[in-house]
Design a protein around this motif. Structure first.
Motif, PDB file in Angstrom:
ATOM      1  N   MET A 124       1.041  -1.099  -0.079  1.00 57.14           N
ATOM      2  CA  MET A 124       0.028  -0.169   0.400  1.00 57.14           C
ATOM      3  C   MET A 124       0.535   0.813  -0.177  1.00 57.14           C
ATOM      4  O   MET A 124       1.761   1.183   0.573  1.00 57.14           O
ATOM      5  N   THR A 125       0.123   2.700  -0.111  1.00 56.86           N
ATOM      6  CA  THR A 125       0.908   4.057  -0.619  1.00 56.86           C
ATOM      7  C   THR A 125       0.153   5.341   0.389  1.00 56.86           C
ATOM      8  O   THR A 125      -0.917   4.885   0.638  1.00 56.86           O
ATOM      9  N   ASP A 164     -12.014   6.264  -3.606  1.00 57.37           N
ATOM     10  CA  ASP A 164     -11.637   5.532  -1.949  1.00 57.37           C
ATOM     11  C   ASP A 164     -10.277   5.553  -0.770  1.00 57.37           C
ATOM     12  O   ASP A 164      -9.838   5.400  -0.648  1.00 57.37           O
ATOM     13  N   VAL A 165     -10.123   7.793  -1.816  1.00 55.86           N
ATOM     14  CA  VAL A 165      -8.668   7.805  -0.512  1.00 55.86           C
ATOM     15  C   VAL A 165      -8.896   7.891  -0.093  1.00 55.86           C
ATOM     16  O   VAL A 165      -9.719   8.554   0.422  1.00 55.86           O
ATOM     17  N   MET A 168      -3.468   6.769  -0.348  1.00 56.75           N
ATOM     18  CA  MET A 168      -3.607   5.858  -1.881  1.00 56.75           C
ATOM     19  C   MET A 168      -4.216   5.040  -2.001  1.00 56.75           C
ATOM     20  O   MET A 168      -4.784   3.655  -1.654  1.00 56.75           O
ATOM     21  N   ALA A 169      -5.906   4.482  -2.809  1.00 59.09           N
ATOM     22  CA  ALA A 169      -6.234   3.513  -3.643  1.00 59.09           C
ATOM     23  C   ALA A 169      -6.867   4.322  -4.676  1.00 59.09           C
ATOM     24  O   ALA A 169      -6.267   5.118  -5.666  1.00 59.09           O
ATOM     25  N   ASP A 170      -6.906   3.018  -5.959  1.00 56.81           N
ATOM     26  CA  ASP A 170      -7.055   2.804  -7.172  1.00 56.81           C
ATOM     27  C   ASP A 170      -8.335   3.381  -7.320  1.00 56.81           C
ATOM     28  O   ASP A 170      -7.807   4.151  -8.537  1.00 56.81           O
ATOM     29  N   LYS A 171      -8.881   4.027  -6.864  1.00 58.11           N
ATOM     30  CA  LYS A 171      -9.992   4.769  -7.445  1.00 58.11           C
ATOM     31  C   LYS A 171      -9.950   5.295  -6.628  1.00 58.11           C
ATOM     32  O   LYS A 171     -10.358   5.589  -5.034  1.00 58.11           O
ATOM     33  N   VAL A 179      -6.990  12.064  -9.419  1.00 57.43           N
ATOM     34  CA  VAL A 179      -6.271  12.093  -7.445  1.00 57.43           C
ATOM     35  C   VAL A 179      -4.798  13.082  -8.128  1.00 57.43           C
ATOM     36  O   VAL A 179      -5.030  13.554  -7.341  1.00 57.43           O
TER      37      VAL A 179
END
Ligand SMILES: [Cu+2]
Length: 319
Positions: A134-135, A156-157, A150-153, A294
């Protein structure tokens, strides 16, 4: 002659005590992950990086201790064995000794190489952020931190700001002696802690929005500069659940000393629960305008719990 023997015995005792004194750092080895008052040695921390740093440090420390004992022992021996009152005469013809020069060049080089190999491999491992699960983006502001999970969508951040807890802030402005104030983590507490899962490789992207800050939690074993316009990387994998405290480590303005960091490491399942709850809390109202990319321009710290502190901040500015 009798006197001389007595003084020799004393020196012998003093020399024998040197290794004992050198053992003192051992006493500081059993310690908490966070630094404590009057701590002598560096901590072992709770990550592989901090353990590596500790081992490299201990290797260098013991080599220094051995060199110190040999050098000061040789000096003491020379001064007392070959002193004038005992009839010692200086060797005025002496210019150099090739053999000695070779020895005092080769031995330090060998020691440096001995230390460089483990240090380099550990340093390389410290900067290897590959295969992280994860980041988290960390942004320094005058004088608080912003964390973004951070998240892909984009939806979701999870992001929030983290700043000095109100109680510490009140104490520091109250002119009360902080040592007498009832606060076990004075200046080392925040409103929103950074929750991290244990046994997970976490990559950090570290930057700043105004001036240079540095993100530093001693128990994790590294510090990383947070520089405007630049993204630095770091990673951690925390082995032990717990609360670990740190501070901004780069002089960043008048409130530099008042932007602490608190990491709360919890087991993975507990972290997943926390993250889901945060996502639910931060879920934006479903509107098309919300779907911004983002990589939006650097924004001001998100308006979260931190803004409840606006009155305090205003009072601060006024004062
Ligand atoms: Cu700072």
């Amino acid at each position: 002659m009798v006197q001389m023997r007595a003084s020799w015995t004393n020196w012998g005792r003093a020399l024998a005590a040197l290794p004992l004194a050198a053992l003192l750092p051992v006493a500081a080895m059993a310690q908490s992950a966070d630094p404590v008052r009057w701590q002598l040695n560096m901590g072992k921390g709770v990550t592989a990086s901090s353990q590596n740093a500790y081992e490299a440090h201990m290797l260098a420390l013991w080599i220094c201790v051995a060199i110190g004992v040999i050098v000061f022992g040789a000096m003491a021996y020379a001064m007392f064995k070959f002193r004038k009152s005992k009839g010692a005469k200086p060797d005025v013809d002496f210019t150099h000794s090739t053999k000695l020069e070779i020895i005092w060049t080769v031995v330090p080089v060998a020691l440096l190489v001995l230390m460089a190999f483990p240090a380099t491999s550990k340093l390389i491992a410290m900067y290897d952020t590959r295969d992280s699960a994860m980041t988290i983006k960390v942004t320094g502001y005058q004088w608080l931190w912003k964390y973004e999970y951070m998240a892909d969508k984009p939806g979701d951040v999870v992001s929030f700001t983290s700043r000095l807890d109100r109680k510490s802030d009140e104490i520091r402005q109250s002119k009360v002696d902080a040592r007498t104030a009832d606060h076990p983590h004075y200046l080392l507490d925040v409103d929103n802690v950074l929750v991290l899962p244990t046994d997970t490789k976490i990559r950090f992207l570290i930057t700043a929005d105004d001036v240079i800050h540095a993100w530093w939690v001693p128990a994790l074993g590294w510090k990383q500069d947070a520089i405007p316009g630049l993204i630095n990387e770091a990673w951690t994998e925390i082995k032990t659940p717990g609360v670990y405290r740190g501070q901004c480590a780069e002089l960043c303005g008048k409130d530099h000393g008042f932007m602490p960091i608190v990491v709360k490491a919890v087991p993975k399942a507990e972290y997943d629960q926390w993250l889901a709850a945060e996502r639910a809390k931060n879920a934006p109202a479903p509107a098309p305008a919300e779907a911004a990319p983002v990589e939006a321009a650097p924004e001001a710290p998100a308006t979260t719990a931190a803004d409840q502190n606006a009155p305090a901040a205003a009072a601060n500015a006024a004062g």
